[in-house]
Write an enzyme that holds these catalytic residues in place. Structure first.
Site, PDB file in Angstrom:
ATOM      1  N   ASP A  39       0.327  -1.267  -0.434  1.00  0.00           N
ATOM      2  CA  ASP A  39       0.263   0.186   0.116  1.00  0.00           C
ATOM      3  C   ASP A  39       1.325   1.067  -0.108  1.00  0.00           C
ATOM      4  OD1 ASP A  39      -2.668  -1.854   0.462  1.00  0.00           O
ATOM      5  OD2 ASP A  39      -2.195  -1.523   2.272  1.00  0.00           O
ATOM      6  N   GLU A  40       1.773   1.897  -0.673  1.00  0.00           N
ATOM      7  CA  GLU A  40       2.848   2.324  -0.500  1.00  0.00           C
ATOM      8  C   GLU A  40       2.496   3.832  -1.532  1.00  0.00           C
ATOM      9  OE1 GLU A  40       3.888  -0.741  -1.347  1.00  0.00           O
ATOM     10  OE2 GLU A  40       5.555  -1.184   0.277  1.00  0.00           O
ATOM     11  N   LYS A  73       2.277   2.126  -5.251  1.00  0.00           N
ATOM     12  CA  LYS A  73       1.985   1.795  -6.095  1.00  0.00           C
ATOM     13  C   LYS A  73       0.971   1.989  -7.559  1.00  0.00           C
ATOM     14  CE  LYS A  73       2.536  -2.058  -4.098  1.00  0.00           C
ATOM     15  NZ  LYS A  73       2.000  -2.262  -2.878  1.00  0.00           N
ATOM     16  N   GLY A 110      -4.186  -4.405  -3.566  1.00  0.00           N
ATOM     17  CA  GLY A 110      -5.658  -3.829  -3.747  1.00  0.00           C
ATOM     18  C   GLY A 110      -4.565  -1.837  -4.058  1.00  0.00           C
ATOM     19  N   HIS A 111      -5.105  -1.851  -5.980  1.00  0.00           N
ATOM     20  CA  HIS A 111      -3.987  -0.901  -6.085  1.00  0.00           C
ATOM     21  C   HIS A 111      -4.645  -0.226  -6.326  1.00  0.00           C
ATOM     22  CE1 HIS A 111      -0.146  -3.574  -7.443  1.00  0.00           C
ATOM     23  NE2 HIS A 111      -0.688  -3.416  -5.668  1.00  0.00           N
ATOM     24  N   GLN A 150       2.060  -6.225  -2.980  1.00  0.00           N
ATOM     25  CA  GLN A 150       2.621  -6.248  -1.640  1.00  0.00           C
ATOM     26  C   GLN A 150       3.754  -5.278  -1.458  1.00  0.00           C
ATOM     27  OE1 GLN A 150       0.899  -9.603  -3.189  1.00  0.00           O
ATOM     28  NE2 GLN A 150      -0.609  -8.925  -2.677  1.00  0.00           N
ATOM     29  N   THR A 166      -9.486  -5.568   1.943  1.00  0.00           N
ATOM     30  CA  THR A 166     -10.539  -6.670   2.970  1.00  0.00           C
ATOM     31  C   THR A 166     -11.226  -4.584   3.557  1.00  0.00           C
ATOM     32  OG1 THR A 166      -8.237  -6.400   4.303  1.00  0.00           O
ATOM     33  CG2 THR A 166      -9.273  -7.790   2.848  1.00  0.00           C
ATOM     34  N   PRO A 190      -8.392  -1.191   8.519  1.00  0.00           N
ATOM     35  CA  PRO A 190      -8.383  -0.067   9.240  1.00  0.00           C
ATOM     36  C   PRO A 190      -6.445  -0.225   9.213  1.00  0.00           C
ATOM     37  CG  PRO A 190      -9.429  -0.916  11.184  1.00  0.00           C
ATOM     38  CD  PRO A 190      -9.617  -1.489  10.390  1.00  0.00           C
ATOM     39  N   ARG A 191      -5.655   0.182   8.449  1.00  0.00           N
ATOM     40  CA  ARG A 191      -3.823   0.073   8.708  1.00  0.00           C
ATOM     41  C   ARG A 191      -3.722   0.702   9.681  1.00  0.00           C
ATOM     42  NH1 ARG A 191      -3.594   2.353   2.667  1.00  0.00           N
ATOM     43  NH2 ARG A 191      -4.557   0.395   0.955  1.00  0.00           N
ATOM     44  N   SER A 229       5.411  12.542  -3.857  1.00  0.00           N
ATOM     45  CA  SER A 229       4.137  11.962  -4.793  1.00  0.00           C
ATOM     46  C   SER A 229       3.425  13.425  -3.406  1.00  0.00           C
ATOM     47  CB  SER A 229       3.445  10.779  -4.541  1.00  0.00           C
ATOM     48  OG  SER A 229       1.904  10.536  -4.975  1.00  0.00           O
TER      49      SER A 229
HETATM   50  P1  GDP Z   1      -0.729  -0.212  -3.403  1.00  0.00           P
HETATM   51  O1  GDP Z   1      -1.690  -1.056  -3.117  1.00  0.00           O
HETATM   52  O2  GDP Z   1       0.531   0.404  -3.609  1.00  0.00           O
HETATM   53  O3  GDP Z   1      -1.375   0.396  -4.842  1.00  0.00           O
HETATM   54  O4  GDP Z   1      -1.935   1.216  -2.973  1.00  0.00           O
HETATM   55  P2  GDP Z   1      -3.221   1.399  -2.151  1.00  0.00           P
HETATM   56  O5  GDP Z   1      -4.023   2.228  -3.887  1.00  0.00           O
HETATM   57  O6  GDP Z   1      -3.034   0.125  -1.369  1.00  0.00           O
HETATM   58  O7  GDP Z   1      -3.081   2.558  -1.247  1.00  0.00           O
HETATM   59  C1  GDP Z   1      -2.835   3.865  -1.272  1.00  0.00           C
HETATM   60  C2  GDP Z   1      -3.605   5.280  -1.075  1.00  0.00           C
HETATM   61  O8  GDP Z   1      -2.856   6.342  -0.745  1.00  0.00           O
HETATM   62  C3  GDP Z   1      -4.482   4.727  -1.694  1.00  0.00           C
HETATM   63  O9  GDP Z   1      -5.552   5.457  -1.795  1.00  0.00           O
HETATM   64  C4  GDP Z   1      -4.497   6.492  -3.185  1.00  0.00           C
HETATM   65  O10 GDP Z   1      -5.318   7.330  -4.015  1.00  0.00           O
HETATM   66  C5  GDP Z   1      -3.331   6.936  -2.194  1.00  0.00           C
HETATM   67  N1  GDP Z   1      -2.537   7.752  -2.389  1.00  0.00           N
HETATM   68  C6  GDP Z   1      -1.279   7.623  -3.683  1.00  0.00           C
HETATM   69  N2  GDP Z   1       0.090   8.024  -3.476  1.00  0.00           N
HETATM   70  C7  GDP Z   1      -0.761   9.161  -2.684  1.00  0.00           C
HETATM   71  C8  GDP Z   1       0.137  10.820  -2.212  1.00  0.00           C
HETATM   72  O11 GDP Z   1       1.095  10.538  -2.950  1.00  0.00           O
HETATM   73  N3  GDP Z   1      -0.427  11.837  -1.335  1.00  0.00           N
HETATM   74  C9  GDP Z   1      -1.819  11.036  -0.945  1.00  0.00           C
HETATM   75  N4  GDP Z   1      -2.288  11.785   0.301  1.00  0.00           N
HETATM   76  N5  GDP Z   1      -2.314   9.777  -0.845  1.00  0.00           N
HETATM   77  C10 GDP Z   1      -1.710   8.940  -2.517  1.00  0.00           C
HETATM   78  P1  IMO Z   2      -0.963  -4.342  -1.998  1.00  0.00           P
HETATM   79  O1  IMO Z   2      -0.432  -4.640  -3.457  1.00  0.00           O
HETATM   80  C1  IMO Z   2      -1.111  -4.182   2.258  1.00  0.00           C
HETATM   81  C2  IMO Z   2      -0.882  -8.741   3.657  1.00  0.00           C
HETATM   82  C3  IMO Z   2      -2.006  -9.346   4.451  1.00  0.00           C
HETATM   83  C4  IMO Z   2      -1.197  -9.643   5.654  1.00  0.00           C
HETATM   84  C5  IMO Z   2      -0.016 -10.830   4.421  1.00  0.00           C
HETATM   85  C6  IMO Z   2      -0.760 -12.001   4.406  1.00  0.00           C
HETATM   86  O2  IMO Z   2      -2.313  -3.330  -2.005  1.00  0.00           O
HETATM   87  O3  IMO Z   2       0.583  -3.383  -1.897  1.00  0.00           O
HETATM   88  P2  IMO Z   2      -2.199 -12.913   2.116  1.00  0.00           P
HETATM   89  O4  IMO Z   2      -3.397 -12.327   1.884  1.00  0.00           O
HETATM   90  O5  IMO Z   2      -1.718 -12.332   1.415  1.00  0.00           O
HETATM   91  O6  IMO Z   2      -2.057 -14.096   2.637  1.00  0.00           O
HETATM   92  O7  IMO Z   2      -1.821 -11.984   3.695  1.00  0.00           O
HETATM   93  O8  IMO Z   2      -0.484  -9.972   3.355  1.00  0.00           O
HETATM   94  N1  IMO Z   2      -1.448  -7.689   2.607  1.00  0.00           N
HETATM   95  C7  IMO Z   2      -1.189  -6.804   2.130  1.00  0.00           C
HETATM   96  N2  IMO Z   2      -1.321  -5.569   2.438  1.00  0.00           N
HETATM   97  N3  IMO Z   2      -1.346  -4.675   0.332  1.00  0.00           N
HETATM   98  C8  IMO Z   2      -1.383  -5.354   0.124  1.00  0.00           C
HETATM   99  O9  IMO Z   2      -0.896  -5.619  -1.055  1.00  0.00           O
HETATM  100  C9  IMO Z   2      -1.301  -6.846   0.820  1.00  0.00           C
HETATM  101  N4  IMO Z   2      -1.434  -7.602   0.328  1.00  0.00           N
HETATM  102  C10 IMO Z   2      -1.864  -8.844   1.473  1.00  0.00           C
HETATM  103  O10 IMO Z   2      -3.007  -7.868   4.876  1.00  0.00           O
HETATM  104  O11 IMO Z   2      -0.912  -9.884   6.233  1.00  0.00           O
HETATM  105 MG    MG Z   3      -2.680  -1.819  -1.168  1.00  0.00          MG
END
Ligand code: GDP
Ligand code: IMO
Ligand code: MG
Length: 397
Positions: free
Chosen positions: A12-13, A15, A39-40, A198, A275, A278-279, A386
């Site tokens: 969830d960085e 990406k 979840g991107h 991930q 899911t 809360p992170r 970003s």
């Molecule tokens: P991913 O799994 O690495 O693609 O990341 P996620 O989509 O799960 O979570 C990143 C969240 O941060 C999403 O809700 C994005 O819309 C949001 N996001 C990404 N970059 C930025 C940023 O620079 N600032 C803010 N405020 N939100 C961001």
């Molecule tokens: P993205 O691509 C954050 C975590 C789960 C759990 C562990 C193992 O959006 O960054 P799994 O279902 O893979 O066997 O669960 O990994 N996890 C993630 N956490 N972002 C994800 O993907 C994740 N995919 C799995 O919460 O701790």
């Molecule tokens: Mg994600």
């Protein structure tokens, strides 16, 4: 030459947002591991779209999007995602492909995951059991659905065979030999962007085992998950949030106090895209980040969500761990050691108003100091910053 983008923390960085931005400069975007546990989030026409399996480059017409062989496929989720994209007017015919070698998630994988879900805090997407079957050689793969006789012989559940048949009828044209395709595209000098799911700290080998996922999000996963040559990757962009989050169980040494966590979760929207959980939120952990930079071979860092820390008077960075009275800057291999690690912090002055900034020179001095400290510590440059959710909310350094 190709580029890879992968998370350097616990997922969830940001990406998805970056892939969507960078895709303009590439011909192909290719996922290499994980499944619908990912979840991107991509902001498309003002709406958050969550992609679990389809590469985040799909919103660019004409870009080829490939799901490589290292990915495990939940046909139901993939179907839902493709239907959603069609409804949004995204045309992916002749430019979206799924590897014949991807393993299929079967109904029993969800049941088998239930115990794990409690201990590890998994996403409930059948990931662990599907990869376990792959390794123990009892899985079935996407290419196998073209021989019902064969999948029957492999003991696939009769009802599920029906679902596979329907998937084949509706989406079979997207299943192909992507190894061949990726090599052919490389020969034609097409540029490929590999999209990690991930993050390195969730890597089955290098992450905080057993609190990890069941694949290799780190660089090795690209080779086994696509079949391309290691020599064809010239750039590895590691993505790190300006702070840290984690969803699911397992240690997060720099976890913030409850009030600060709530504030960051609220401003940063830190709820799981898959899911809704809360992170947990923590300060940036440079012991972990330096380790992840090494494991991934990151050649540069994209630092995301710097705007989320706007307005804080002080910002902390974890620079060392104290474990049983010993100070270390090495990331421990054992989870029971990491669980006892107490972070030692360096305190920085906070900053404000980064959301509208377009150029590096416009950033507050405090933010520049923070970024410079990260670069010095981990030994690679921050190339992108970003500052928001939108595609263009990005400072290129
Ligand atoms: P991913 O799994 O690495 O693609 O990341 P996620 O989509 O799960 O979570 C990143 C969240 O941060 C999403 O809700 C994005 O819309 C949001 N996001 C990404 N970059 C930025 C940023 O620079 N600032 C803010 N405020 N939100 C961001
Ligand atoms: P993205 O691509 C954050 C975590 C789960 C759990 C562990 C193992 O959006 O960054 P799994 O279902 O893979 O066997 O669960 O990994 N996890 C993630 N956490 N972002 C994800 O993907 C994740 N995919 C799995 O919460 O701790
Ligand atoms: Mg994600």
């Amino acid at each position: 030459m190709h580029t890879a983008l992968m998370g350097l923390q616990w997922g969830d960085e940001g990406k998805g947002k970056l892939i969507d931005y960078l895709a303009t400069n590439f011909d192909v975007v290719c996922r290499y591991q994980g499944g619908a546990n990912a979840g991107h989030t991509v902001l498309y026409k003002g709406e958050n779209i969550y992609l679990h399996l389809v590469p985040s480059g799909i919103f660019h017409p004409n870009k080829i999007c490939i799901i490589g062989n290292g990915t495990v496929i939940d046909i139901k989720k993939l179907q839902e995602e493709l239907v959603q994209l069609k409804e949004k007017g995204i045309d992916f015919d002749n430019r979206f492909f799924i590897s014949k070698r991807c393993h299929i998630i079967q109904p029993e994988h969800f049941t088998r995951e239930e115990r794990m879900q409690k201990d590890i805090g998994t996403t409930g997407r059948g990931i662990g059991p599907a990869y376990a079957d792959k390794i123990s050689r009892s899985g079935v793969r996407m290419g196998d659905i073209f021989s019902i006789k064969y999948i029957k012989k492999r003991g696939v559940n009769t009802d599920f065979i029906k679902s596979l048949k329907t998937f084949k009828e509706n989406f079979g044209q997207f299943i192909t030999d992507t190894v061949d395709m990726l090599h052919s595209l490389t020969r034609k000098e097409k540029k490929i962007l590999f999209e990690g799911a991930q993050g390195v700290m969730l890597d089955i080998d290098f992450g905080t085992y057993p609190y990890v996922t069941s694949s290799n999000p780190s660089t090795g996963g690209i080779l086994t998950g696509t079949g391309i040559s290691p020599f064809s990757i010239s750039k590895i962009i590691g993505v790190a949030k300006t702070y840290t989050t984690r969803v699911g169980n397992g240690p997060l040494p720099t976890q913030m106090d409850n009030n600060t966590q709530e504030m960051i979760r609220d401003v940063g929207g830190e709820y799981g895209a898959t899911t809704g959980r809360p992170r947990r939120c923590g300060w940036l952990d440079l012991v972990a980040l330096k380790y992840a930079v090494q494991i991934s071979g990151a050649t540069e860092i994209a630092l995301t969500k710097i705007d989320v820390l706007d307005g804080l008077s002080q910002i902390k960075i974890g620079t060392e761990y104290e474990i049983d009275g010993h100070i270390t800057n090495k990331f421990p291999a054992e989870v029971w050691n990491l669980e006892r690690a107490k972070p030692i912090y360096t305190i920085f002055s906070g900053w404000d108003n980064t959301r509208e900034i377009k150029e590096y020179k416009g950033l507050p001095e405090e933010a520049k100091e923070y970024i410079h400290y990260i670069e010095e510590y981990v030994g690679v440059k921050v190339s992108m910053i970003s500052i928001g959710k939108k595609r263009g909310d990005l400072i290129i350094v």
